[in-house]
Write a protein that holds these residues in place. Structure first.
Motif, short mmCIF file in Angstrom:
data_model
loop_
_atom_site.label_atom_id
_atom_site.label_comp_id
_atom_site.label_asym_id
_atom_site.label_seq_id
_atom_site.Cartn_x
_atom_site.Cartn_y
_atom_site.Cartn_z
N LYS A 233 0.83 -1.22 0.00
CA LYS A 233 0.00 0.00 0.00
C LYS A 233 0.86 1.26 0.00
N ASN A 234 2.15 1.08 -0.27
CA ASN A 234 3.10 2.18 -0.28
C ASN A 234 3.29 2.78 1.10
N LYS A 237 8.72 0.96 2.23
CA LYS A 237 9.50 1.17 1.02
C LYS A 237 10.48 0.02 0.81
N THR A 408 2.95 -3.33 -10.25
CA THR A 408 4.18 -3.34 -9.48
C THR A 408 4.76 -4.75 -9.42
N ASP A 434 10.71 1.40 -5.80
CA ASP A 434 9.97 2.40 -5.02
C ASP A 434 9.23 3.36 -5.94
N ASP A 435 9.80 3.67 -7.08
CA ASP A 435 9.10 4.52 -8.06
C ASP A 435 7.86 3.80 -8.59
N LEU A 437 6.18 1.41 -7.14
CA LEU A 437 5.22 1.28 -6.03
C LEU A 437 4.46 2.58 -5.82
N ALA A 438 5.18 3.70 -5.81
CA ALA A 438 4.54 5.00 -5.59
C ALA A 438 3.56 5.35 -6.69
N GLN A 439 3.84 4.89 -7.89
CA GLN A 439 2.98 5.20 -9.02
C GLN A 439 1.74 4.31 -9.08
N PRO A 442 -1.09 3.40 -4.87
CA PRO A 442 -2.20 4.24 -4.41
C PRO A 442 -3.46 4.09 -5.27
#
Length: 446
Positions: A233-234, A237, A408, A434-435, A437-439, A442
């Protein structure tokens, strides 16, 4: 010995098809109303599933459906089979969007499934199993594997597996090494095996999920199952200590030559063959392969040298030695919109009879009230593996491919190969993931 009871009435009573038939049923039930009023009116019901067509689950349920049909003329269990998982997920989500899911359907405890549950489209499995008088017979680990993050249960398990590291004692002895006591011992183990001319680890790289298991091991030992629950779920990390340790460890495995040459293109059968022919020293796989690894089907040249160990711990490990990957497979959900007295009555019959029938095929039952029939041609490892099911701890190492959002997860599987091959550094791997996941997380978990 695995046994499948077949007769003419089973063939006649149970339809196997690849097309979606009408779902039947009425206006739908409240997910918690597990004991609907009314009479049992036999009709065809369907089960959308993603399981091997020749596997013990389908064979056992087919047998039980045939028996139920004998006493309920007009009943048919229509199996809508799609063994290929990606194709299955596409079909499942398409039917869900069109509100055309059948009475029963397979699903992992994904965010998509949880949305269906929140929309009132899946029966409360905990209440259903309790009302049928079978809830307390299930293994805690088998039920926990099916739960959503909030602890709710909407899927019913039909299997139970333990994942071990199978190893060749003679090959380890040749290299002068023993069973690793810690995950951190693996690189040195691989280096010694390579020097002895032995391929350290057989890996099915083609299917991607086996390498992803290795990515999950270090974080499970350092942080427990909470890491991946937060990560997906971000909320955590890859750059966190647990993720960084995993990336470095995987890179170290690659540099130590742990996996067979060309592992990324090696298929399931080829990886198994590397181990069973004595070409590889270690093979990480589940008890679904007991018939191949713990019976006289195993190559006589290696049969007496094969043993297994469970996931090693690490210094200061947050999880115990008896806590590792013990999945109960994809679960079965019950469609609330087609739930009626017939569906309940059939499930009561099937779920009561299933454990004993399934265990008789040599498989581990998801319940504790059925003793696995150890085949006559089994090696002593078979009984040891079966007995280990009763010693599993409370915390589960969840496979990451069932936890991360699909986009992801796909990127992770790609980047893991590059990391192990040495094409990217641990720092580059962590940054890329991490990039991603962040994209993606959410949007998927909103």
């Amino acid at each position: 010995m695995k046994r499948v009871l077949r007769s003419a009435w089973v063939t006649a009573a149970v339809a196997l098809t690849l097309t979606v038939a009408g779902c039947g049923g009425s206006g739908g039930a409240d997910p918690g109303d597990v004991n609907p009023s009314g009479s049992v009116k036999p009709r065809e019901i369907s089960w959308l599933l993603s399981r091997p067509a020749d596997g013990a689950v389908i064979r056992t349920m087919t047998e039980l459906a045939g028996e139920y049909a004998q006493d309920h003329p007009g009943f048919r269990l229509n199996l809508i089979t799609t063994p290929d998982r990606p194709s299955y997920i596409q079909k499942y989500e398409t039917l869900a969007a069109a509100d055309k899911l059948p009475e029963l359907f397979d699903t992992d405890a994904t965010p998509f499934a949880q949305k269906l549950a929140k929309q009132g489209r899946m029966m409360d499995a905990a209440k259903l199993l309790e009302s049928l008088g079978v809830y307390d017979t299930y293994r805690k680990a088998a039920l926990d594997y099916q739960r959503f993050d909030d602890g709710s249960l909407y899927m019913i398990p039909f299997e139970y597996q333990l994942e071990f590291f199978w190893y060749n004692k003679a090959l380890l002895a040749k290299a002068g090494v023993g069973v690793p006591k810690s995950l951190d011992d693996f690189p040195a183990l691989c280096t010694a095996l390579r020097k002895a001319g032995v391929t350290p680890i057989a890996l099915d790289g083609q299917d991607q999920w086996p390498l992803e298991r290795y990515a999950a091991y270090q974080p499970f030992r350092t942080d427990g199952s909470s890491y991946v629950r937060d990560l997906k779920k971000n909320g955590a990390k890859f750059a966190d200590p647990a993720g960084e340790k995993a990336a470095k460890w995987l890179s170290d495995l690659g540099r130590a030559g742990c996996f067979a040459e060309g592992f990324s293109s090696t298929g399931y059968a080829d990886a198994q063959n590397q181990f069973t022919t004595g070409k590889a020293a270690v093979y990480n796989i589940g008890t679904w392969e007991l018939a191949s690894l713990a019976t006289d089907k195993l190559n006589p040249a290696v049969r007496d040298d094969v043993d297994f160990f469970t996931l090693p711990t690490t210094a200061g490990s947050a999880t115990a030695a008896d806590e590792f990957v013990a999945p109960s497979g994809i679960g079965m959900a019950v469609n609330a919109r087609t739930y009626d007295p017939l569906v309940r009555d059939f499930l009561k019959f099937a779920l009561t009879e299933y454990p004993q029938r399934y265990a008789a095929t040599g498989e581990l039952s998801p319940t504790t009230n059925a003793e696995t029939t150890v085949p006559a041609n089994a090696t002593p490892l078979y009984r040891r593996a079966v007995d280990a099911a009763d010693e599993v701890g409370d915390e589960l190492a969840m496979p990451w491919d069932t936890q991360l959002d699909p986009t992801t997860n796909t990127r992770l599987q790609h980047e893991l190969v590059l990391l192990v091959q040495g094409d990217v550094t641990p720092a580059e791997f962590v940054s890329t993931m991490d990039d991603a996941l962040a994209q993606n997380a959410p949007k998927y978990f909103k």
